[in-house]
Scaffold this active site. Sequence first.
Site, PDB file in Angstrom:
ATOM      1  N   ASP A  55      -0.571  -4.081  -1.159  1.00 25.25           N
ATOM      2  CA  ASP A  55      -0.627  -3.512   0.021  1.00 25.25           C
ATOM      3  C   ASP A  55      -2.060  -3.291   0.375  1.00 25.25           C
ATOM      4  O   ASP A  55      -2.441  -1.993   0.625  1.00 25.25           O
ATOM      5  CB  ASP A  55       0.324  -2.163  -0.227  1.00 25.25           C
ATOM      6  CG  ASP A  55       1.707  -2.370  -0.626  1.00 25.25           C
ATOM      7  OD1 ASP A  55       2.314  -3.498  -0.402  1.00 25.25           O
ATOM      8  OD2 ASP A  55       2.358  -1.388  -1.020  1.00 25.25           O
ATOM      9  N   GLU A 220       8.490  -5.352   7.682  1.00 21.73           N
ATOM     10  CA  GLU A 220       7.416  -4.094   7.389  1.00 21.73           C
ATOM     11  C   GLU A 220       6.005  -4.875   7.377  1.00 21.73           C
ATOM     12  O   GLU A 220       5.644  -5.752   8.010  1.00 21.73           O
ATOM     13  CB  GLU A 220       7.655  -3.882   5.798  1.00 21.73           C
ATOM     14  CG  GLU A 220       7.524  -4.830   4.951  1.00 21.73           C
ATOM     15  CD  GLU A 220       7.813  -4.407   3.357  1.00 21.73           C
ATOM     16  OE1 GLU A 220       8.355  -3.357   3.322  1.00 21.73           O
ATOM     17  OE2 GLU A 220       7.419  -5.074   2.357  1.00 21.73           O
TER      18      GLU A 220
END
Length: 485
Positions: A55, A220
């Site tokens: 991430d 997402e």
Amino acid sequence: MHARSRTALVPALLALLAGLTCGPQAAAHPEPAERPVSSAAASGTFRNPLNTGPDPFVTYANGAYHLTTTQGDSIRMWSSPSLATLLDADPKTVWTDTDASRNQHIWAPEFYRFGNRWYLYYTADDGTDEHHRLFVLESAGDDPTGPYHFKAKLTPPNHTGDFAIDPGILQHDGKLYLAYSGINPYQHNGLNIAPMANPYTVSGDAVAIDAAGGCPEVREGPEFLNRNGRTWMTYSTCDTGKPDYQVWMMSLPDNADPLVPGNWKQHPGPVFSRADARGVFGPGHHAFFTSPDGTEDWLVYHAKTTSTNTYTNRTTRAQKISWNADGSPNLGTPLAMGATQNLPSGDPGSGNYWINDDGRTSGVGGVTYSGTWNSGTGCAAQCFWSDDHWSDRAGNSATFTFTGTRVALLSVQDTGNGIAAISVDGGPEQRVDFYGAIRTGETLQYLSPRLADGPHTLRVRVTGEHSAASSGSFISVDRAEVYRD
């Protein structure tokens, strides 16, 4: 999507003895443009990974690249003047929290400069995944590394009690919008966009975006580029544990309202996805950054070197993107781990260089072996230069000689790997377990302490020992990355 308690990891198959560290893979080699280059260009190049976490988010500011990745218990930031030295940069912890409602499962931090302050956005919970919510910190001054103080919880009025992760900020026609992944009519993890009155205040209800994605379960990590009269929203789809985690795209014309779902145009098909021949699986949860001189656009993302459904082995990587004739961004194809790339334009470069397991190097030094070692190209694109060495004979050793201030050792992890004893300059040995429950390609096994700039040695000794979980005692040697920062 991040690790969820309801998801079980797929157990790894035990490899055949001959493939414990260099398992039978398709004979896929990096394309010529990805092959390591000569020492003449070494100081202007870099190799992934940039970080061992998932991430990622990168910004270049105040003369340095600043990187965050998901750490779980805190927010840490790595800063370096060159992209090539992010992996050996020492992290700074910029945020921890004593509030029990939001101090666990801290994921996906991103930071943006508005005015003379930095705002750091993230998601966290109280230990229960479904309680994930969005939060923002504010810096005390004009420094992305902080210090920060807690500023606000970000909650659209129509989603006050709903799961929410992966905040991203859309700047469109002079206004701010909060984009995130959360509950909506289309997915549990679907795309939502809400208006903001300022960087820390949500000022209205979120609207749901019905985004395509090839898999039903996840939309997402929304990110944004604005160019050629449109805002391009890229986002990740499929569960991040899957090898098919990938990036899709929608676009919005300038002067169109982003809170009107029909204004978003869907781009057909993924724009960034797995590249089996290059040993890259599950590329996604990305962000964009510009080169230091502002002339190039770059992609930072996480990906894996295993096709197994797993949340482990997600490492941070970067590569340059281009633009298509129709004005849309071209994210390209994920490069193999270890592919040598030119640094971003305006990057000052570094003294980094590599040493391959066969002794080839782009700098000073090499590697020698004691005892009998196996070698081969079965690991293909998962290894640097498509080869590695491996041995399970106790007492065998591989000794790298190098000149620099630090060295990183990258090699294969596997279910049949054992414990190595690693020492620098003949000093005390450190035991390092090369075992992995799932076979993965180039993996950071060891990062040395910082050293005085000069000649050094790194010895990797096979102990013949292994953990109870492992079926063997093999040690793999693939690539050493030498630093001179």
